[in-house]
Design an enzyme around this catalytic site. Structure first.
Site, short mmCIF file in Angstrom:
data_model
loop_
_atom_site.label_atom_id
_atom_site.label_comp_id
_atom_site.label_asym_id
_atom_site.label_seq_id
_atom_site.Cartn_x
_atom_site.Cartn_y
_atom_site.Cartn_z
N GLU A 124 21.62 54.37 115.68
CA GLU A 124 20.39 53.56 115.58
C GLU A 124 19.88 53.45 114.14
OE1 GLU A 124 18.32 51.84 118.17
OE2 GLU A 124 18.00 51.08 116.16
N VAL A 127 21.08 50.66 110.87
CA VAL A 127 20.59 49.31 110.57
C VAL A 127 19.07 49.31 110.73
CG1 VAL A 127 20.67 46.85 111.17
CG2 VAL A 127 22.70 48.27 111.48
N GLY A 182 11.19 54.68 91.91
CA GLY A 182 12.04 55.27 92.94
C GLY A 182 12.29 54.37 94.14
N ASP A 196 24.89 46.20 100.94
CA ASP A 196 24.24 47.02 101.98
C ASP A 196 23.86 46.14 103.18
OD1 ASP A 196 22.56 49.58 102.70
OD2 ASP A 196 21.14 47.92 102.82
N LYS A 200 25.27 46.00 107.26
CA LYS A 200 24.36 46.03 108.41
C LYS A 200 24.56 44.80 109.31
CE LYS A 200 20.99 48.81 105.89
NZ LYS A 200 19.86 48.75 104.95
N1 HSE Z 1 19.13 50.99 100.24
C1 HSE Z 1 18.73 50.62 101.56
C2 HSE Z 1 17.58 49.62 101.49
C3 HSE Z 1 18.32 51.87 102.32
O1 HSE Z 1 17.06 49.38 100.37
O2 HSE Z 1 17.21 49.04 102.49
C4 HSE Z 1 18.40 51.74 103.80
O3 HSE Z 1 19.68 51.46 104.27
#
Ligand code: HSE
Length: 404
Positions: A124, A127, A182, A196, A200
């Site tokens: 879960e 994504v 950050g 990324d 997903k």
């Molecule tokens: N680096 C990803 C983002 C973290 O910024 O959404 C969560 O997968």
């Protein structure tokens, strides 16, 4: 009592321990049993941490312990996470993970191993962080034929685009500020290049099709080419720019893409700002449904992992159905998709008349503050035809797809 082990005591792993402790009693009621963390696997020691005495450095200790029925893989990356997950499943231990790289690369194989060994591989948190999306697709929408998914699946890029819009700032300066605060990684490539989000949408598309869409086959563009000037035109068009991951079933097959899109101010994803994520799903009986929330962060992501642990505890010795077969499906060629494009052009190098010759009946946009460039929107045109026409001229400064 269900005993769990956490692999990787970083942001998400330590969050899993924290959520299990904070909501211990309520989780026990919902799971029908207490859940206790027996081991934490990490290379480091954590002196002073309440779980310091649970730290082990050898995965075999966890594997050999018959008490352990659930393993939380919060290590990230494909190795050693892949090897550890396989070994755990082969030993009949369920695995819950937040690791989208691993799920996108080996999800269907790990699901098969879980089925063969009467345990579960649940993901879960892989994504949309804390947003429930995998479980809705697997459980809540089981009466539905899902035929479209559109999501803002990356918090870092959504934060950057939101700031660019609000402050009229350029990509580089907002990225630098996000890194200082950050919100963006020191090496932000996976986020800003769209990789990324690509993993997903590969996972969600595979669940939609119950077959495997490989992330390597998905056309992916990031946000590095988006400028403050593009946002100026977006505003003039009553639109904004979002990095969308889109997957649509058509007669030609499944079109999947990650790219920046200009969406109208009335679009349901328009209000999804900052680090938030949202997934918009279309299915044939329900129609549209939307899932919104924190797509990253320690506690939101850990909460999703813990929901999987609870699911495992409720189904000990049984596999929860997840239809995702190892059979591969290639996305339909993206060149055939027909859509409108926004183009920002150099006034000197590409005049309106030439733009009409190349793209047909364009609609021009000339914000008063723009002196050396102008914008136009093409009529619906195949991606491949757009690229061919764009290749026959100089003076195109940027182009962004439109989504209505
Ligand atoms: N680096 C990803 C983002 C973290 O910024 O959404 C969560 O997968």
């Amino acid at each position: 009592m269900v005993y769990a082990a956490i692999l990787g005591y970083g942001t998400v792993g330590s969050g899993v321990a924290a959520v299990l402790e904070e909501n211990k009693e309520m989780i026990a009621q919902k799971a029908g049993t207490q859940i206790s963390v027996k081991y934490i696997l990490d290379l480091r020691e954590f002196p002073g941490d309440p779980n310091a005495d649970k730290v082990v450095h050898d995965f075999e200790v966890i594997l050999k312990d018959k008490d352990i029925s659930v393993v939380c893989e919060t290590m990230g990356g494909t190795e050693p996470a892949y090897t550890f997950s396989k070994k755990a499943l082969l030993a009949g231990k369920s695995v819950c993970t937040s690791n989208k790289e691993l799920v996108a690369a080996h999800g269907p194989e790990l699901l098969r191993l879980a089925r063969e060994n009467n345990c579960n591989y649940l993901f879960e948190a892989s994504v949309g962080g804390g947003i429930p999306i995998i479980r809705p697709m697997n459980y809540s929408l089981t009466a539905e034929k899902i035929d479209g998914i559109m999501g803002i699946l990356n918090g870092t890029t959504n934060y950057i685009l939101t700031k660019m819009e609000q402050e009229g700032a350029d990509f580089e300066s907002v990225l630098k500020e996000a890194q200082e605060k950050g919100y963006a990684e020191k090496n932000p490539e996976a986020d800003i290049e769209g990789y990324d989000a690509c993993r997903k949408i590969a996972i969600l598309s595979s669940l939609m099709l119950s077959k495997t869409i490989h992330y390597e086959d998905i056309y992916t563009e990031g946000i590095t080419g988006i400028t403050a000037a593009d946002f100026c035109y977006a505003k003039a068009m009553s639109r904004t720019i979002k990095l969308l991951a889109v997957s649509r079933l058509t007669e030609a097959g499944c079109h999947v893409m990650v790219a920046p899109f200009l969406i109208p101010d009335i679009h349901p994803l328009r209000g999804v700002g900052g680090v938030f994520n949202a997934v918009f799903v279309h299915s044939n009986m329900l129609g549209d449904s939307m899932y919104y929330g924190q797509g990253a962060g320690k506690l939101p992501t850990a909460s999703a992992v813990v929901s999987d642990i609870v699911d495992c505890a409720r189904h000990l010795g049984k596999t929860v159905m997840c239809l995702w077969d190892e059979e591969d499906v290639k996305p339909a060629p993206y060149g055939d998709i027909e859509r409108r494009f926004f183009v920002r052009a150099d006034r000197e190098k590409l005049c309106e008349e030439r733009a009409r010759e190349l793209f047909g009946e364009i609609e021009t946009i000339r914000p008063a503050e723009r002196l050396t460039d102008y914008g136009f929107v093409t009529p619906p045109i195949r991606e491949a035809d757009f690229e061919a026409a764009a290749g026959r001229t100089a003076g195109i400064l940027s182009r962004i797809r439109l989504e209505d």
